[in-house]
Design a protein around this motif. Sequence first.
Motif, mmCIF file in Angstrom:
data_model
loop_
_atom_site.group_PDB
_atom_site.id
_atom_site.type_symbol
_atom_site.label_atom_id
_atom_site.label_comp_id
_atom_site.label_asym_id
_atom_site.label_seq_id
_atom_site.Cartn_x
_atom_site.Cartn_y
_atom_site.Cartn_z
ATOM 1 N N ASP A 14 41.059 -33.218 -69.627
ATOM 2 C CA ASP A 14 42.659 -33.127 -69.621
ATOM 3 C C ASP A 14 43.016 -34.334 -68.892
ATOM 4 O OD1 ASP A 14 45.249 -32.357 -69.006
ATOM 5 O OD2 ASP A 14 44.622 -31.064 -67.741
ATOM 6 N N PRO A 15 42.921 -35.750 -69.277
ATOM 7 C CA PRO A 15 43.167 -36.770 -68.519
ATOM 8 C C PRO A 15 44.501 -36.936 -67.840
ATOM 9 C CG PRO A 15 42.955 -37.369 -70.901
ATOM 10 C CD PRO A 15 42.589 -35.918 -70.853
ATOM 11 N N LYS A 16 45.620 -36.333 -68.492
ATOM 12 C CA LYS A 16 46.883 -36.048 -68.022
ATOM 13 C C LYS A 16 47.227 -35.121 -66.969
ATOM 14 C CE LYS A 16 47.637 -38.341 -72.619
ATOM 15 N NZ LYS A 16 48.358 -38.189 -73.738
ATOM 16 N N GLY A 17 46.120 -34.313 -66.997
ATOM 17 C CA GLY A 17 46.213 -33.327 -65.776
ATOM 18 C C GLY A 17 47.442 -32.179 -65.909
ATOM 19 N N ILE A 18 47.483 -32.125 -67.561
ATOM 20 C CA ILE A 18 48.668 -31.020 -67.733
ATOM 21 C C ILE A 18 48.577 -29.687 -67.622
ATOM 22 C CG2 ILE A 18 49.978 -32.852 -69.172
ATOM 23 C CD1 ILE A 18 49.134 -31.105 -71.577
ATOM 24 N N LEU A 19 47.374 -29.389 -67.831
ATOM 25 C CA LEU A 19 46.866 -27.878 -67.683
ATOM 26 C C LEU A 19 46.690 -27.213 -66.337
ATOM 27 C CD1 LEU A 19 43.955 -28.050 -70.542
ATOM 28 C CD2 LEU A 19 46.484 -26.794 -70.753
ATOM 29 N N ASN A 20 47.460 -26.226 -66.372
ATOM 30 C CA ASN A 20 47.288 -25.424 -64.991
ATOM 31 C C ASN A 20 47.165 -26.310 -63.678
ATOM 32 O OD1 ASN A 20 47.774 -22.873 -64.123
ATOM 33 N ND2 ASN A 20 45.868 -22.120 -64.418
ATOM 34 N N GLY A 23 41.084 -25.951 -70.759
ATOM 35 C CA GLY A 23 41.774 -25.757 -72.062
ATOM 36 C C GLY A 23 42.406 -24.344 -72.292
ATOM 37 N N VAL A 24 43.095 -24.072 -73.478
ATOM 38 C CA VAL A 24 43.760 -22.700 -73.271
ATOM 39 C C VAL A 24 42.787 -22.039 -74.240
ATOM 40 C CG1 VAL A 24 45.644 -21.411 -74.127
ATOM 41 C CG2 VAL A 24 45.816 -23.782 -73.011
ATOM 42 N N LEU A 37 39.253 -22.604 -78.553
ATOM 43 C CA LEU A 37 39.843 -23.138 -77.467
ATOM 44 C C LEU A 37 40.865 -24.155 -78.007
ATOM 45 C CD1 LEU A 37 36.839 -23.636 -75.937
ATOM 46 C CD2 LEU A 37 38.343 -22.804 -74.459
ATOM 47 N N VAL A 38 42.147 -24.261 -77.439
ATOM 48 C CA VAL A 38 43.044 -25.453 -77.567
ATOM 49 C C VAL A 38 42.831 -26.435 -76.432
ATOM 50 C CG1 VAL A 38 45.233 -26.357 -78.050
ATOM 51 C CG2 VAL A 38 44.416 -24.099 -79.072
ATOM 52 N N LEU A 39 42.304 -27.565 -76.661
ATOM 53 C CA LEU A 39 42.282 -28.639 -75.468
ATOM 54 C C LEU A 39 43.651 -29.189 -75.123
ATOM 55 C CD1 LEU A 39 39.135 -30.392 -76.858
ATOM 56 C CD2 LEU A 39 39.317 -28.399 -75.135
ATOM 57 N N ALA A 78 53.623 -30.211 -68.291
ATOM 58 C CA ALA A 78 52.812 -29.423 -67.576
ATOM 59 C C ALA A 78 52.728 -28.084 -68.118
ATOM 60 C CB ALA A 78 52.826 -29.456 -66.022
ATOM 61 N N VAL A 79 51.642 -27.290 -68.291
ATOM 62 C CA VAL A 79 51.670 -26.016 -68.760
ATOM 63 C C VAL A 79 50.893 -25.091 -67.701
ATOM 64 C CG1 VAL A 79 50.750 -24.696 -70.887
ATOM 65 C CG2 VAL A 79 51.170 -27.360 -71.081
ATOM 66 N N ASN A 80 51.180 -23.766 -67.621
ATOM 67 C CA ASN A 80 50.602 -22.737 -67.252
ATOM 68 C C ASN A 80 50.202 -21.722 -68.161
ATOM 69 O OD1 ASN A 80 51.635 -19.967 -65.437
ATOM 70 N ND2 ASN A 80 49.873 -20.792 -64.874
ATOM 71 N N PRO A 81 48.873 -21.945 -68.332
ATOM 72 C CA PRO A 81 48.358 -20.735 -69.445
ATOM 73 C C PRO A 81 48.469 -19.388 -68.359
ATOM 74 C CG PRO A 81 47.041 -22.602 -69.342
ATOM 75 C CD PRO A 81 47.700 -22.667 -68.047
ATOM 76 N N GLN A 82 49.051 -18.433 -69.549
ATOM 77 C CA GLN A 82 49.061 -17.039 -68.741
ATOM 78 C C GLN A 82 48.674 -15.922 -69.368
ATOM 79 O OE1 GLN A 82 52.963 -14.867 -67.519
ATOM 80 N NE2 GLN A 82 52.249 -15.918 -65.552
ATOM 81 N N GLY A 83 47.665 -15.272 -68.994
ATOM 82 C CA GLY A 83 47.441 -13.774 -69.698
ATOM 83 C C GLY A 83 48.018 -12.498 -69.195
ATOM 84 N N GLY A 84 47.507 -11.751 -68.630
ATOM 85 C CA GLY A 84 48.082 -10.374 -68.020
ATOM 86 C C GLY A 84 48.579 -10.811 -66.913
#
Lengths: 565, 565
Positions: free
Chosen positions: A548-554, A305-306, A270-272, A167-173
């Motif tokens: 995001d069928p695998k639910g990995i984004l945030n 998406g990121v 974006l990157v899906l 799983a991924v947590n996209p993070q900005g500031g």
Amino acid sequence: MAGLFQRALRLRTALRCLYDYSTLSRSTATLSPVDFHRPFLTCSSEQVLASTRKLHAGAEGSKVSPSAAPERLPFCRVTEEDLAFFRKILPGRTIVDPDLVEPSNVDWLKSVRGSSEVLLRPQTTEEVSQILRWMVTKSTERCLSSHQTFSHVLFSSYSYCNSRNLAVNPQGGNTGLVGGSVPVYDEIILSTSLMNKILNFDSISGVLTCQAGCVLENLSFYLEERDYIMPLDLGAKGSCQIGGNVATNAGGLRLLRYGSLHGTVLGLELVLADGQVLDCLSTLRKDNTGYDLKQLFIGSEGTLGVITAVSILCPRKPKSVNVVFLGCETFEQLLKTFQLCKGMLGEILSAFEFLDSECMRLLNTHLKLPNPISDCPFYIVIETSGSDPTHDAQKLHNFLEDAMTSSLVSDGTVATEEAKIKALWSLRERVTEALTHDGFTYKYDISLPVERIYQLVTDMRKHLGNQAKSVVGYGHVGDGNLHLNVTSPSKDPALLAAIEPFVYEWTASCRGSISAEHGLGLKKRNYIYYSKQSQAVALMGNIKAMLDPKGILNPYKTLPDNLKQ
Amino acid sequence: MAGLFQRALRLRTALRCLYDYSTLSRSTATLSPVDFHRPFLTCSSEQVLASTRKLHAGAEGSKVSPSAAPERLPFCRVTEEDLAFFRKILPGRTIVDPDLVEPSNVDWLKSVRGSSEVLLRPQTTEEVSQILRWMVTKSTERCLSSHQTFSHVLFSSYSYCNSRNLAVNPQGGNTGLVGGSVPVYDEIILSTSLMNKILNFDSISGVLTCQAGCVLENLSFYLEERDYIMPLDLGAKGSCQIGGNVATNAGGLRLLRYGSLHGTVLGLELVLADGQVLDCLSTLRKDNTGYDLKQLFIGSEGTLGVITAVSILCPRKPKSVNVVFLGCETFEQLLKTFQLCKGMLGEILSAFEFLDSECMRLLNTHLKLPNPISDCPFYIVIETSGSDPTHDAQKLHNFLEDAMTSSLVSDGTVATEEAKIKALWSLRERVTEALTHDGFTYKYDISLPVERIYQLVTDMRKHLGNQAKSVVGYGHVGDGNLHLNVTSPSKDPALLAAIEPFVYEWTASCRGSISAEHGLGLKKRNYIYYSKQSQAVALMGNIKAMLDPKGILNPYKTLPDNLKQ
């Protein structure tokens, strides 16, 4: 007319001491996370995880709060093979040192804390794509080969990999206020901080194209040198990044004038979830070729998406900016002042903000910021920006004269120089900071019909009696957006139980929004039904499942726990 | 400075004769469909169908054009049982008289023609919901019972009903230019014309909520009485409906100032393909509770849902409006004038439009509209709107002085009275009408980087040589939006082959949009790849499949034929 300006001049003397604070930039003073306590730094990851759950669930709570994190989903855990891959594509930018990962595990409010052990810092879209592609293919292959049979894959369709991916947590500031920008458990943190290149600026059209990790304030500096400004401005601008702004559909101080990001963002790259790059990075003002896909990602909090690049339409830099700080005796007078202001300042009105006397007390007490005018129950910050200083001054003059002669406002002061403007703005922008010094803060970001916005503060005060330390209201009158904050000497489950669901029910009864601009993130995800019809939420779930069928984004963010995906 | 205004005054005398035309309203003169020829009125439906195919395919074409309609999909045909149901829920509003259905079968340009035999005129959202629910359930049941077995249903998943449902063509004012608003074959026409109630107007926030069938001009009249205006304005405003405006993401003349509908539309109520009502009819300026679903439907041309109500943020009515009509010797000078204008008129600039000398020739020839200034290669229409007539006049004065002393513009005239303003505007707005008198018109609506927009006209002229009767360019400079039109004495496949794909390739080479504001509809659907990446188009297909798995909503439109759904 002359009398008014003499009065304003007289009042300016009261501002002198205030100007001493003008070196505290409104952008950097409020959001530097350097003073975080790090109580978990020396813990093992198991201890961190246990502590995290406790924190999320509300340490003193007897029942699980709707804002508590759900159980960890069965995502893969990072292996040495994963790290080897990341190190290969991100040499020197695959961070596993706990001290260096830590600031990215904790939100600015120190209210939520994840336990990620890996921070990735890509510099390019291609790197982001490679990372996500790895997560959904290589790591899946590995998991499959060790755990699953082919028939498993064939017959469990969409969900076959849910339990087998990273799983991924996209993070900005990391300046979000609803726990959306930090991991909940051990999600890999994908930081956009090194994606900070400006890609293009077209000085004819005013369209800026840049990577997602550009800090908002840096973009503002860049544009101001070229006679343009960003169409959004936030207290967090010294830290927040444009990609995060777009992902959270940030509102801020200029929305009244330049509208929301749904209107000003012209393109996104974006990157899906599967690593595919979606190029919607148009720089055109108009494009009606098919569905406007980028809109889906604006405000989706990194769950679809990121965002790797943004193009945005920037307004010309105004030749004249004025700020007025006014006092009103009643909220009704404040609203009448707003109406008068819209009519008389018209196209040069760029902000109409308010704070109440409780906010002023906290600014005085905790930040030693003095009140530049006499004490009033309500204060207004009005900003004008225009192309002709003489015309703007005259419009402002006429408005102030009308407002004061009709007794709508009882006191006020005007600023035209930059340092003074910043000082007046800081009274509005540093309320958040003052609150952090007042105690544990329960924060609510509510949209309401503009005539109702202060009623909620009054009703909440009555409702809580002396349970709370302070109940304060401030926000963006022009946008119908109230920031309601309740403080307490420390975390107080009984107080929380008195506030919620009262605040959400009150808001829902006026068809308001329980999150005007902060988003839902982790903390508010389960309250979505107060503002959205169940069919709408179900459709959101379908969109998430499609992208995001695998639910990995945030994971654990934005959508409620009880949603079938 | 005085010299300039004397010059402008002198030029105004040339406008006198122009004012005679001011009774021709810009809104009603251009789009009244009453003079349609009806060559197919007496045909049988088989003949209509055959003719339709021929028309869509290009009567004289040797090969099938990408804009030709694909084969009819195997939707159900309307039965007496269907009609009985429709008559029950829409008594007197289920139209089957061919004379009455006919205007809804043909587009305004008379360029495409469907063969629908049923026109439904619901008045409420509930009626729209019942209609769509019938189409996907009752008619399916009937078809299933007669044609399919249960195992068919079970194993063919998403597509099991594609061949068994009634198709629907949602229709607003039918003023679209790309064949999106009329049926292609026998789709049932679902007209929103009787859904024309204003539901609410909040005079504090300026938020208007109304049914989808309200005519844009009627909304404008309603608002102007209340000191507000609509944030969009189109030549078609006397006929077009707000629901259609939103469904096509209409741009128009005020986009430069107030931005696109993605920013100004605050809420939508929709009926989805299965009859479900999706209530996103927020009236809040800010709401970050989950994904902004309404955005998906803005510009989706009725292919994802039927818009039944709209809430939209309306600006205050300006206290002063001025229009200037200027002449330039070169397009480069015109662009420099635009830059000067943005800087000097700033916040009061509300439109910057252009037309070339060929447009002026057609206006003179076909509509007898005289040129109010001396002949120039390029003409500009600038509109300002603001809150202070004196300030606006002074800004305009300063701008005109600069523009004329620096020789950017060679001639010009100013209008401040409403009738004169309308007369000047009609020169820009009636170009479309003039073109229809010039012959068969090939129309292109292109977005380009603003500095390239006229190059396409010049290159097209060179490319076509004497094949075309007229090649004209006009449009919205401020938005980078060119309307390129090529006329011919009659339909001319050889000319069309010379224009396309040349125009699309040229546009794609600049990363432009092949449809800036008109949409794709039927005619442009297969050209989508010139402006959108294949991954993006595939994602659009997934969204369509998710929201309308049976493909019943406005089939053959927006998405390309080769897309898997």
